[in-house]
Write an enzyme that holds these catalytic residues in place. Structure first.
Site, PDB file in Angstrom:
ATOM      1  N   LYS A   1      -8.573  15.816  14.689  1.00  9.43           N
ATOM      2  CA  LYS A   1      -8.796  15.997  13.252  1.00  9.43           C
ATOM      3  C   LYS A   1      -8.594  17.469  12.877  1.00  9.43           C
ATOM      4  CE  LYS A   1     -11.735  11.987  12.947  1.00  9.43           C
ATOM      5  NZ  LYS A   1     -13.054  11.381  13.082  1.00  9.43           N
TER       6      LYS A   1
ATOM      7  N   GLN B   1     -19.042  13.343  12.820  1.00  7.68           N
ATOM      8  CA  GLN B   1     -18.444  12.422  13.791  1.00  7.68           C
ATOM      9  C   GLN B   1     -19.496  11.455  14.318  1.00  7.68           C
ATOM     10  OE1 GLN B   1     -15.071  12.276  14.692  1.00  7.68           O
ATOM     11  NE2 GLN B   1     -15.715  10.405  15.725  1.00  7.68           N
TER      12      GLN B   1
ATOM     13  N   ASP C   1     -15.158  10.365   4.563  1.00  8.93           N
ATOM     14  CA  ASP C   1     -15.184   9.173   5.419  1.00  8.93           C
ATOM     15  C   ASP C   1     -15.446   7.915   4.586  1.00  8.93           C
ATOM     16  OD1 ASP C   1     -14.637   8.983   8.055  1.00  8.93           O
ATOM     17  OD2 ASP C   1     -16.643   9.448   8.790  1.00  8.93           O
TER      18      ASP C   1
END
Ligand code: NAP
Length: 297
Positions: free
Chosen positions: A54, A98, A121
């Protein structure tokens, strides 16, 4: 194999190129650099690889990457304080924590604490609610990737029968809602669905997100269907040697590819789309937070 392969790597590369172009435009005028903050707690090896990818792809698109690596024994209060500081930081447009978090941390509390305008997200209940309403919000990345790949294969999805196998909050439910927003007629199937094979055989678009290696057989697929395989399952591969493994999807690929008209491979299908959609969401968040028109990506 008669089906066309839906190349997620190529589609993701195209999306990243569009993101990079949008970032170049935003840098030129009004002179902003979108920033994505990624938070990793602990040292789970798979999460470290995801975070590294990422960070690299964020930078390759010309955006600012802000990385926070916290030790596995980070307390809830420490993590909440970091999220609060990222919410308040004007240079941060997107926040990604994460998952999975170490077991002692409350994931729901962390997700709820993220500013919904920076929730790239798409996990915050406000963004989940906006999908239900068909309203403007930040769309979760993997489900968004599934829809982009279905569109890649079929173009306009209006009127098509879609079946989504799996009803998780992360994948199945949002994919179903997004496909409804694309004017598909959607059936959601799950572990209590009766005669699941017959349900799947109705699908013009079949999205498999169950986490069961190769559960969907060729005989479950309607001839000419488009198959989007979200599953990522590691299984033993004795042909490669003792203790060797390989990745398979939720669909028995070789069988399905004889019946479907288009199918995503695993790996190289939905997987690469997830990060590309995350980068696109960061640009979307950067623009919306400033009242700017979101560039075409
Ligand atoms: P999950 O939370 O475990 O949900 C699985 C869903 O499948 C549940 O709704 C469950 O039904 C249903 N299910 C399980 N066994 C079934 C069966 N035998 N028949 C019918 N339905 C069944 O999984 P998830 O998070 O949605 O992930 C699904 C898969 O996608 C996993 O392989 C995961 O690794 C993969 N994934 C990939 C990406 C990516 O490509 N980037 C991202 C996320 C997930 P019930 O609700 O009835 O229990």
């Amino acid at each position: 194999m008669s089906a066309t392969l839906i190349d997620g790597k190529a589609r993701a590369a195209r999306l990243r190129a569009s993101v990079a172009q949008a970032v170049t435009g935003l840098k030129a005028a009004p002179g902003i650099v979108p920033g994505l903050a990624v938070v990793l707690v602990g040292d789970d090896p798979a999460s470290r690889v995801y975070v590294a990818n990422k960070v690299r792809q964020t930078e390759e698109c010309g955006m600012r990457s802000i990385e926070h690596r916290l030790p596995a024994d980070t307390s809830q209060d420490e993590l909440m304080a970091l999220v609060a500081s990222l919410n308040a930081d004007p240079q941060v447009d997107g926040i990604l924590v994460q998952m999975p978090l170490p077991a002692h941390l409350d994931t729901d509390q962390v997700v709820l604490a993220i500013d919904p305008e920076k929730d790239v997200d798409g996990l915050h209940p406000q963004n989940a609610g906006r999908i239900v309403l068909g309203a403007e919000g930040l769309v979760p990345c993997t489900p968004q990737g599934c829809v982009l790949l279905a569109r890649e294969a079929r173009g306009d999805l209006s009127g098509l029968d879609a079946v989504v196998l799996g009803r998780s909050i992360l994948v199945g439910k949002p994919v179903s809602l997004l496909l409804q927003n694309e004017n598909c007629t959607v059936t959601m199937a799950h572990s209590r669905t009766r005669d699941i094979e017959a349900v799947c055989r109705r699908a013009d678009i079949l999205v498999a997100a169950v986490g069961r290696p190769e559960m969907v057989r060729g005989s479950w697929i309607k001839p000419g269907a488009t198959v989007i395989d979200v599953g990522i399952n590691r299984v033993p591969a004795p042909d490669k040697g003792p203790d060797k493994t390989r990745l398979v999807g939720d669909v028995a690929f070789a069988e399905a590819a004889e019946v479907a008209s288009a199918i995503t491979p695993v790996p190289g299908g939905v997987g690469p789309m997830t990060i590309a959609c995350l980068l696109a969401n960061t640009v979307v968040a950067a623009c919306r937070r400033r009242g700017l028109t979101v560039p075409e990506m």
